[in-house]
Design an enzyme around this catalytic site. Structure first.
Site, short mmCIF file in Angstrom:
data_model
loop_
_atom_site.label_atom_id
_atom_site.label_comp_id
_atom_site.label_asym_id
_atom_site.label_seq_id
_atom_site.Cartn_x
_atom_site.Cartn_y
_atom_site.Cartn_z
N HIS A 48 -11.17 -2.56 0.27
CA HIS A 48 -11.28 -1.24 -0.34
C HIS A 48 -12.07 -1.19 -1.64
O HIS A 48 -11.87 -0.30 -2.47
CB HIS A 48 -9.88 -0.65 -0.56
CG HIS A 48 -9.78 0.76 -0.05
ND1 HIS A 48 -8.90 1.68 -0.58
CD2 HIS A 48 -10.47 1.42 0.92
CE1 HIS A 48 -9.03 2.83 0.05
NE2 HIS A 48 -9.98 2.69 0.96
N CYS A 59 -5.58 4.02 -4.51
CA CYS A 59 -5.75 2.67 -3.96
C CYS A 59 -6.96 1.90 -4.51
O CYS A 59 -6.79 0.83 -5.11
CB CYS A 59 -5.84 2.75 -2.44
SG CYS A 59 -6.81 4.17 -1.86
N ASP A 77 0.10 -0.94 -4.85
CA ASP A 77 -1.14 -0.47 -5.48
C ASP A 77 -0.98 0.85 -6.23
O ASP A 77 -1.73 1.15 -7.15
CB ASP A 77 -2.28 -0.36 -4.44
CG ASP A 77 -2.02 0.66 -3.35
OD1 ASP A 77 -0.87 1.14 -3.21
OD2 ASP A 77 -2.96 0.97 -2.59
N ASN A 78 -0.02 1.66 -5.81
CA ASN A 78 0.28 2.93 -6.50
C ASN A 78 1.62 3.41 -5.99
O ASN A 78 2.23 2.80 -5.11
CB ASN A 78 -0.82 3.98 -6.27
CG ASN A 78 -1.26 4.12 -4.84
OD1 ASN A 78 -2.39 3.78 -4.47
ND2 ASN A 78 -0.38 4.61 -3.98
N ASP A 110 0.85 -1.19 0.00
CA ASP A 110 0.00 0.00 0.00
C ASP A 110 0.88 1.24 0.00
O ASP A 110 1.58 1.50 0.99
CB ASP A 110 -0.90 -0.01 1.23
CG ASP A 110 -2.13 0.84 1.07
OD1 ASP A 110 -2.09 1.78 0.27
OD2 ASP A 110 -3.14 0.58 1.74
#
Length: 514
Positions: free
Chosen positions: A133, A70, A280-281, A30
């Protein structure tokens, strides 16, 4: 084009491995940046297990997320589809990033086919550990979308909240909550101490052991969030990194991944388990340096469609199959994990919808390079496209001047005139073009008058036209917010005496400033 060419290899793999489909383990971090690993050049070299994983497997240097935020990137990973197709975007403002906060009304639509739903057809048992999420209302629960087990939370570990304006976020075991962050699952915001990564590690080890004993293939999606601000680490890792608290969190994650890989080896199933590590990023530079990571040489970070927001660390590990010490320049994307996982299980991607992910097995097993573009979206807008070593920006925007003046900066210490803009700048008719081999930091746009520019832009423009001709946007899921849908009374709250009274429903358009 690429998927059709790869179909025979998919079928061959399916026939050859039908008796023993490999386990699939996806390790999704994350907000961890490209520059956070020693193997990518991080100077403190505090990720020995991930570096060893790369030495034993394959490093992907050109691996991307599908969105610089996310929720949309996670929806893309599990559906193999761009967020603009699967509904994880907003139309409330042009080129706005959006995710699933507590008051979001939407979530992953029933019409989407998620990876665990499809893997069930091949006999897989599926577990998610950590952050979901993709919507927290009952219809969006992960066990309604193919997962058999869940230990984790529907949202990030934000808080603590007062339970009047906003409830603390629940932690689930399967269908019911076990408690809430800060109340039952402690996170000390002063010291950064929390035991959550250790809990997530033990869940992974126990699940792997159980599945090995049952002789059933498993899909484990280990989606932990220790490197998302507010950053946390358990007591034994606090104060152990040269990088401060963020480094402590990275060191604990690295140690945990080392234990997971060793566990696979000790159980004798490492050669039958495909493992992929990514994020995720890009790193959240707004939280750096104390609460955020590094994007190495790349421009800006999370929330932006510059390389720092979208290029991710990535390692594939499958002893006996993926050659050790490999380095690939294959353009990859988190959506490819969908297609690659289906290929491993001997399954074909759904034929009734556009799948954006490709099967990476040829790149991993034979060292092939598959020609494909990378599309950089921000909300409902195609911001940029990469083809080969060229990247064309059709829109630029870091964040608004108003937000920037409040101290919200997604490109701290980085300013490139005409590139890191604080207004949305359109370059549709004359794209900004960079050669990422010579200029990975996106500092030197190519001359509009050069022959190189004309040739590259003409090629990329054709890819954009082809892409837009097949684009059917999904129903946007991130437009409406309502305080009444927050985590007031999650399933299981009655047993724990933790149900809270929800306010009256008052749906409104969500505000997305970025």
């Amino acid at each position: 084009m690429a998927s059709a060419a790869l179909r025979p290899l998919c079928l061959c793999w399916a026939l050859g491995a039908a008796a023993a489909a490999p386990n699939i383990l996806l390790l999704l971090m994350d907000d961890m940046g490209w520059g956070d690993l020693g193997v990518f050049g991080e100077p403190s070299k505090e990720t020995p297990n991930l570096d060893q994983m790369a030495a034993e497997g394959m490093l992907f240097l050109d691996f991307y997320t599908a969105n610089p935020l996310c929720s949309p990137s996670r929806a893309a990973l599990l559906t193999g589809r761009l967020p603009v197709r699967n509904g994880f975007y907003t139309t409330n403002g042009h080129a706005r990033n959006a995710y699933t906060p507590q008051d979001i009304v939407g979530g992953i639509p029933d019409s989407e086919l998620l990876l665990p739903e499809l893997l069930k057809k091949a006999g897989y048992t599926n577990k998610i550990i950590g952050k979901w999420h993709l919507g927290h209302r009952p219809q969006f629960h992960p066990l309604r979308h193919g997962f058999d087990e869940w230990f984790g939370s529907p949202n990030c570990h934000f808080g603590p909240y007062d339970s009047r304006e906003r409830p603390n976020i629940p932690v689930y075991r399967d269908w019911e909550m076990l408690g809430r962050y800060y109340e039952d699952f402690k996170i000390d915001l002063k010291t950064g101490e929390a035991n959550l990564t250790q809990l997530y590690l033990q869940e992974a080890l126990d699940f792997i052991s159980k599945q090995q004993a049952s002789q059933q293939p498993f899909f484990l999606y280990w989606a932990i969030d220790a490197t998302h601000a507010p950053v946390y680490a358990s007591k034994q890792f606090l104060g152990t990194s040269q990088r401060g608290l963020y480094g402590d969190a990275v060191r604990e994650i690295d140690d945990s991944i080392g234990k997971i890989l060793k566990h696979l080896q000790q159980l004798g199933i490492s050669e039958n388990t495909f493992v992929f590590f990514t994020s995720d990023n890009g790193a959240a530079l707004i939280s750096a340096p104390k609460q955020g990571g590094s994007n190495g040489p790349f421009l800006c970070g999370k929330q932006t469609t510059f390389e720092g927001g979208m290029r991710e660390p990535a390692i594939a590990w499958w002893p006996g199959h993926i050659p050790a010490g490999g380095v690939s320049h294959q353009l990859g994307n988190v959506m490819d994990l969908f297609s690659t996982s289906l290929s491993l299980a001997g399954l074909q991607p759904p034929s009734d919808r556009q799948i954006d992910g490709i099967d990476l097995l040829p790149a991993m097993l034979q060292g092939e390079l598959i020609d494909r573009p990378i599309f950089y979206y921000r909300g409902n807008e195609l911001m940029a496209v990469r083809a080969g070593l060229y990247k064309a920006h059709y829109w630029t925007w870091s964040n608004s001047l108003e937000e920037h003046s409040k101290g919200i900066d997604f490109c701290p210490g980085q300013s490139v005139a005409g590139v890191t803009t604080h207004t949305q700048e359109e370059h549709t008719y004359l794209p900004l073009l960079f050669h990422l081999g010579r200029d990975p930091g996106e500092k030197y746009p190519l001359s509009f008058a050069s022959e190189e520019y004309q040739r590259a832009v003409e090629h990329i423009s054709g890819l954009v036209q082809q892409h837009r001709a097949t684009l059917v946007p999904g129903q946007p899921q991130l437009n409406v917010c309502d305080q009444a849908v927050m985590n007031w009374s999650p399933p299981g709250c009655e047993k724990l005496g933790k149900c809270l009274k929800a306010p009256e429903s008052d749906p409104k358009k969500c505000s997305w400033p970025h």
